[in-house]
Design a protein around this motif. Structure first.
Motif, PDB file in Angstrom:
ATOM      1  N   SER A 135       0.851  -1.188   0.000  1.00  0.00           N
ATOM      2  CA  SER A 135       0.000   0.000   0.000  1.00  0.00           C
ATOM      3  C   SER A 135       0.884   1.234   0.000  1.00  0.00           C
ATOM      4  O   SER A 135       2.067   1.186   0.330  1.00  0.00           O
ATOM      5  CB  SER A 135      -0.922   0.004   1.227  1.00  0.00           C
ATOM      6  N   VAL A 136       0.281   2.349  -0.382  1.00  0.00           N
ATOM      7  CA  VAL A 136       0.971   3.630  -0.412  1.00  0.00           C
ATOM      8  C   VAL A 136       0.339   4.506   0.648  1.00  0.00           C
ATOM      9  O   VAL A 136      -0.885   4.594   0.754  1.00  0.00           O
ATOM     10  CB  VAL A 136       0.836   4.292  -1.809  1.00  0.00           C
ATOM     11  N   TYR A 137       1.175   5.169   1.445  1.00  0.00           N
ATOM     12  CA  TYR A 137       0.686   6.051   2.497  1.00  0.00           C
ATOM     13  C   TYR A 137       0.990   7.494   2.104  1.00  0.00           C
ATOM     14  O   TYR A 137       2.142   7.843   1.834  1.00  0.00           O
ATOM     15  CB  TYR A 137       1.360   5.718   3.831  1.00  0.00           C
ATOM     16  N   LYS A 138      -0.060   8.295   2.019  1.00  0.00           N
ATOM     17  CA  LYS A 138       0.082   9.712   1.705  1.00  0.00           C
ATOM     18  C   LYS A 138      -0.384  10.537   2.895  1.00  0.00           C
ATOM     19  O   LYS A 138      -1.314  10.161   3.594  1.00  0.00           O
ATOM     20  CB  LYS A 138      -0.757  10.091   0.479  1.00  0.00           C
ATOM     21  N   TYR A 139       0.276  11.665   3.089  1.00  0.00           N
ATOM     22  CA  TYR A 139      -0.119  12.601   4.134  1.00  0.00           C
ATOM     23  C   TYR A 139      -0.143  13.979   3.521  1.00  0.00           C
ATOM     24  O   TYR A 139       0.865  14.433   2.957  1.00  0.00           O
ATOM     25  CB  TYR A 139       0.861  12.527   5.309  1.00  0.00           C
ATOM     26  N   LYS A 140      -1.306  14.637   3.572  1.00  0.00           N
ATOM     27  CA  LYS A 140      -1.506  15.963   2.980  1.00  0.00           C
ATOM     28  C   LYS A 140      -1.116  15.972   1.503  1.00  0.00           C
ATOM     29  O   LYS A 140      -0.453  16.880   1.016  1.00  0.00           O
ATOM     30  CB  LYS A 140      -0.740  17.033   3.758  1.00  0.00           C
ATOM     31  N   GLY A 141      -1.496  14.908   0.815  1.00  0.00           N
ATOM     32  CA  GLY A 141      -1.271  14.812  -0.621  1.00  0.00           C
ATOM     33  C   GLY A 141       0.136  14.430  -1.042  1.00  0.00           C
ATOM     34  O   GLY A 141       0.425  14.336  -2.223  1.00  0.00           O
ATOM     35  N   ARG A 144       4.337   9.589   1.521  1.00  0.00           N
ATOM     36  CA  ARG A 144       5.146   9.474   2.728  1.00  0.00           C
ATOM     37  C   ARG A 144       5.901   8.150   2.769  1.00  0.00           C
ATOM     38  O   ARG A 144       7.032   8.094   3.206  1.00  0.00           O
ATOM     39  CB  ARG A 144       4.263   9.605   3.983  1.00  0.00           C
ATOM     40  N   SER A 145       5.232   7.088   2.340  1.00  0.00           N
ATOM     41  CA  SER A 145       5.902   5.793   2.384  1.00  0.00           C
ATOM     42  C   SER A 145       5.117   4.767   1.587  1.00  0.00           C
ATOM     43  O   SER A 145       3.961   4.978   1.249  1.00  0.00           O
ATOM     44  CB  SER A 145       6.050   5.311   3.834  1.00  0.00           C
TER      45      SER A 145
END
Length: 180
Positions: A135-141, A144-145
């Motif tokens: 999975s892909v983790y995004k923070y504020k667009g 992140r990882s």
């Protein structure tokens, strides 16, 4: 050639085969040949790949066609889709040559030895595995990882090694308090 059906088997490792092997390790399953099946066969040769994304299975279906000369059907089952290939020849190839575990693979998952001949194949294997279990983790667009979640720590350590040799920063393997 079994039951008058003709199959092709890859003679060498290819990026598409490495990708398929990674995906099968993630979201696939090779039936235990000794499990009984309803059609009376003595060898359960079912290869299943299950996901919520039909498009992904359509891509894998084309890879099966290119590699083995067979286009396995895709079934809808509730909220997910399942690609099912029934071929003793392909099942034996994946289990014996490619060393994909049969039956319950939960504690047997690993980067299969056949892809270790070249870092390029390792990357394709990892791509398939990530597409299945990542999975892909995004923070504020912002990205992140990327994350991989797997029951068996062994494959995570192997993935970490491939990522590091590819120049990709790997923070840590975290323990999960859940079942996976």
């Amino acid at each position: 050639n079994t039951n008058s059906k003709k199959y092709r088997l890859p003679r060498t490792m290819t990026p598409k085969l490495a990708y398929l092997l990674g995906y099968i390790i993630g979201d696939g399953h090779l039936a235990n040949p000794a499990d009984t099946i309803s059609n009376g066969s003595l060898y359960n040769a079912e290869i299943r790949i299950t996901t919520a994304d039909r498009h992904h299975l359509e891509c894998l279906q084309q890879i099966f066609k290119e590699l083995f000369g067979i286009e396995p059907p895709i079934y809808t089952e509730g909220n997910f889709y399942r690609l099912i290939c029934r071929s003793k020849v392909i099942h034996l190839f994946l289990a014996r040559v490619c060393e994909i575990p049969v039956g319950n693979k939960k504690s047997q998952t690993k980067v299969v030895p056949i892809v270790y001949s070249d870092i390029k194949f390792q990357k394709y294997f990892l791509s398939g595995f990530f597409d299945a279990d990542g999975s892909v983790y995004k923070y504020k667009g912002k990205l992140r990882s990327i994350r991989l979640k797997q029951h068996n720590r062994q494959i995570l350590v192997q993935c970490k090694d491939i990522l590091e040799r590819s120049g990709i920063e790997f923070v840590k393997i975290y323990e999960d308090n859940g079942y996976r």
